[in-house]
Design an enzyme around this catalytic site. Structure first.
Site, PDB file in Angstrom:
ATOM      1  N   GLY A  11      51.460  32.639  26.305  1.00 27.64           N
ATOM      2  CA  GLY A  11      52.193  31.507  25.745  1.00 27.64           C
ATOM      3  C   GLY A  11      53.563  31.920  25.255  1.00 27.64           C
ATOM      4  N   ARG A  72      50.220  33.183  33.105  1.00 30.58           N
ATOM      5  CA  ARG A  72      48.968  33.927  32.963  1.00 30.58           C
ATOM      6  C   ARG A  72      48.532  34.391  34.346  1.00 30.58           C
ATOM      7  NH1 ARG A  72      47.848  32.836  27.689  1.00 30.58           N
ATOM      8  NH2 ARG A  72      48.556  30.817  26.910  1.00 30.58           N
ATOM      9  N   ASP A 103      47.526  39.164  22.600  1.00 34.01           N
ATOM     10  CA  ASP A 103      46.499  40.159  22.890  1.00 34.01           C
ATOM     11  C   ASP A 103      46.205  40.297  24.381  1.00 34.01           C
ATOM     12  OD1 ASP A 103      45.286  37.700  23.093  1.00 34.01           O
ATOM     13  OD2 ASP A 103      43.731  38.089  21.608  1.00 34.01           O
ATOM     14  N   THR A 125      53.921  35.615  19.607  1.00 36.52           N
ATOM     15  CA  THR A 125      53.009  34.481  19.671  1.00 36.52           C
ATOM     16  C   THR A 125      53.143  33.667  18.397  1.00 36.52           C
ATOM     17  OG1 THR A 125      50.669  33.806  19.609  1.00 36.52           O
ATOM     18  CG2 THR A 125      51.159  36.032  18.894  1.00 36.52           C
ATOM     19  N   ASP A 127      50.885  32.053  17.044  1.00 33.50           N
ATOM     20  CA  ASP A 127      49.603  32.027  16.343  1.00 33.50           C
ATOM     21  C   ASP A 127      49.506  33.037  15.205  1.00 33.50           C
ATOM     22  OD1 ASP A 127      48.826  30.124  18.227  1.00 33.50           O
ATOM     23  OD2 ASP A 127      47.973  31.628  19.569  1.00 33.50           O
ATOM     24  N   ASP A 129      48.276  35.929  15.256  1.00 33.93           N
ATOM     25  CA  ASP A 129      46.888  36.398  15.278  1.00 33.93           C
ATOM     26  C   ASP A 129      46.740  37.836  15.765  1.00 33.93           C
ATOM     27  OD1 ASP A 129      47.609  35.942  17.899  1.00 33.93           O
ATOM     28  OD2 ASP A 129      45.790  34.837  18.443  1.00 33.93           O
ATOM     29  N   ARG A 171      45.214  28.616  18.065  1.00 33.20           N
ATOM     30  CA  ARG A 171      44.067  29.109  18.828  1.00 33.20           C
ATOM     31  C   ARG A 171      42.895  29.346  17.882  1.00 33.20           C
ATOM     32  NH1 ARG A 171      44.569  34.137  23.021  1.00 33.20           N
ATOM     33  NH2 ARG A 171      44.689  35.225  21.034  1.00 33.20           N
TER      34      ARG A 171
END
Length: 319
Positions: A11, A72, A103, A125, A127, A129, A171
């Site tokens: 993303g 992707r 990741d 990202t 996120d 995360d 996510r």
């Protein structure tokens, strides 16, 4: 090391362009050629690789998205795909790779490093995360986009005396929801890292309604499920007029904040330093405003966690 490659994968996130710019210019400053790989690992397999110059990254630091595009690639997860990518790297004489993403991107970098191609991961990202760094590139911009949207929704929520459920991205991580909820004074924040206490959410809404509160804002992380389903449950439990807003991909777009531009510049530059120093299989990050690097394998095997102190603080302030 005389030639390195750079790609963005997964993303997109605001600030990726600033990171690309930093990689290209820091490498050229040190006499290293840089090759941009378009469309992530898919572009590596397809051979869409071009040499980048100083002018290649001019006027992009303020732009959202990624100049190198992103995609992707399921094929790259296979042994055959990885070998195909290695052949492309060999063809262009690329001796090291900087991979900007999350990741999944780091897993690809890990695989290449294991096969003899030094890679450095740069966390990009919205996120937030990725373990091993306090912040990822894009998180701050996305957070401010969410806050701006909540502020606007609050205006109409007040006008119509409604309860609003706002679903945000992230996510499986709750960072965006947690930080946005605390920053905007949400009544409840629902994140995957904390067990959903629906009864407490309803009690808080009722207490507010009883003391004359005209509207309520509830922030739901996408990892908790559908905002529309949650809004329906609230309506059934309280009979309060409830609306749902799913912010969606607006959170990924826009010009990166000053914080993301600086972070991306620092991390991209540091990634080049590590490659030149002969390091491989590392991820760069920032902790307590200091640049750090970690083994990618350790990062991929570490579970992300949120700052629960912020969650508890939000509950204390939303009584």
């Amino acid at each position: 090391m005389k030639k390195i490659g750079v790609l963005t994968s997964g993303g997109d996130a605001p600030g990726m362009n600033a990171a690309i710019r930093a990689v290209v210019r820091k490498a050229i400053f040190n006499g290293v050629e840089v090759y941009g790989i378009q469309h992530g690992y898919q572009g590596l397999l397809d051979g869409t690789i071009e040499k980048m110059e100083l002018g290649s990254v001019g006027d992009i630091i303020q732009r959202g998205g990624t100049k190198l595009y992103s995609a992707r690639c399921e094929e790259f997860k296979t042994e055959e795909g990885q070998q195909k990518g290695i052949k492309q790297l060999q063809k262009h004489g690329i001796e090291g790779l900087i991979a900007i993403g999350g990741d999944g991107t780091f897993m690809g970098a890990k695989k290449l490093t294991e096969k003899g191609y030094p890679c450095i991961g740069v966390p990009g990202t919205i996120d937030n995360d990725i373990p091993g760094t306090d912040f990822t590139i894009g998180f701050d911009t996305a957070l401010n986009t969410i806050i701006d949207a909540i502020d606007k929704i609050r205006d109409t929520a007040t006008s119509h005396e409604r309860t609003y459920v706002i679903e945000v991205m992230g996510r499986d991580a709750g960072d965006l929801a947690l930080w946005a909820g605390l920053a905007d004074g949400a009544e409840s924040i629902l994140i995957p890292e904390v067990k959903d206490d629906f009864g407490e959410v309803i009690d808080r809404l009722k207490r507010g309604h009883e003391r004359g509160k005209k509207h309520s804002i509830i922030i739901l992380a996408e990892g908790m499920g559908s905002g529309f389903d949650y809004g329906k449950k609230i309506k059934e439990a309280t009979d309060l007029e409830t609306r749902v807003t799913v912010l969606g991909h607006t959170q990924r777009g826009g010009s990166p904040s000053a914080s993301d531009r600086v972070l991306a510049s620092r991390l991209g530059s540091y990634a080049v330093d590590l490659l030149i120093a002969g390091k491989a299989g590392r991820m760069v990050g920032i902790e307590k405003n200091e640049l750090v690097d970690h083994d990618i394998v350790e990062i991929l095997n570490t579970k992300h966690s949120v700052d629960l102190n912020l969650y508890h603080l939000s509950n204390e302030l939303s009584i």
